[in-house]
Scaffold this active site. Sequence first.
Site, PDB file in Angstrom:
ATOM      1  CB  ILE A  62     -21.385 -17.311 -52.918  1.00 48.36           C
ATOM      2  CG1 ILE A  62     -21.542 -18.687 -53.573  1.00 48.36           C
ATOM      3  CG2 ILE A  62     -19.920 -16.999 -52.588  1.00 48.36           C
ATOM      4  CD1 ILE A  62     -20.931 -18.774 -54.958  1.00 48.36           C
ATOM      5  CE  LYS A  63     -16.071 -17.827 -49.725  1.00 52.93           C
ATOM      6  NZ  LYS A  63     -15.231 -18.970 -50.140  1.00 52.93           N
ATOM      7  CG  ASP A  64     -25.180 -17.066 -46.508  1.00 54.05           C
ATOM      8  OD1 ASP A  64     -24.222 -16.614 -45.860  1.00 54.05           O
ATOM      9  OD2 ASP A  64     -26.231 -16.426 -46.696  1.00 54.05           O
TER      10      ASP A  64
END
Length: 359
Positions: A62-64
């Site tokens: 999700i950190k993308d």
Amino acid sequence: MLSVLRRAIIQQTRGFATSNIAVDGFTGAVGNTPLIYLKTLSEQTGSKIYGKAEFQNPGGSIKDRAAVGIVLDAEEKGRIKPGGTVVEGTAGNTGIGLAHVCRAKGYKCVIFMPNTQSQEKIDLLSMLGAEVHPVPAVPYENPLNYNHQAKEYAEKLENAIWTDQFDNTANAYAHYISTGPEIWEQTKGDIDGFVCSTGTGGTLAGVGKYLKEKNPKTQIWLADPPGSVLYKYISSGGKLIERGGSSITEGIGQGRITNNLGVFVNDLSGALHISDEKSISMVYQLLDSEGLYLGASSALNVVAAVELAQKLGKGSKVVTVLCDGAYRYQSRLFSKKWLESKELGNAIPESLRKYTVLD
């Protein structure tokens, strides 16, 4: 009028999983992940529980989304020019996302991270060309905290930015204009609750703000691991206590209210405390019943989704996020020795211990 950042994120993201439209490079492949119906858990609770498959982002987590959003925001504001350096203090996944974005955009990437993180994450960052500085894990108040070291390092360089993922609200904004709208569209607006854990607070705040604006009755809950102060902060009505204890989960839990979380914390419906025993058990349950190979943070989120669904009652519809896969943690999560060292071996149902295949 849409900001340049918002237009860029919307234009670069692909359609839902069925789309056959080509996208523009790594950044274009970020977002619009599938929403997975978790059949077994839904049937057990009498509710409908969904997990947003953020492990399908091109960088694996999700950190993308935050990485793309923060870098685009810095470019829009003229804070970084071609050939510059991106510096961040991160527990791993944001650094991995930034390393991918930097490779795609031609920036140098420097990462400061706690030396408690998995070796898989450290190795991957190095393979992506990032300069990695593992440093002792100390509280945020300590000047040697990895975030402070990253900030000081960036300040000494020309044409460099410290992305400041915890307090740079471009993080939450990226979720407000992407993750939140995607969930609303994928559920056709039929959603009773959203819950997830928080490290920076970006996902919870961005998604929560968007969903609340669409329907003020939607409940937004925070899920918290051991060692974090946020559960007690929210359940006590705003009293911060000293941080104590620890968790097997990586990158979630917090000892303070970040700027990202701060924009939404007073609008939260409540908080849930999730033990490591419940999280590790869910890692194995999801693998066995859903075929999903997920990390402990994702498993914690699913435990919280189940508990929220039980609170909201049968027929409720609850969404959470599946942050990343287990690949970055498998040497721990599926190791008999490591689980025993954390006194978690007995937390795994006996019928599922067949998956603990590493010594």
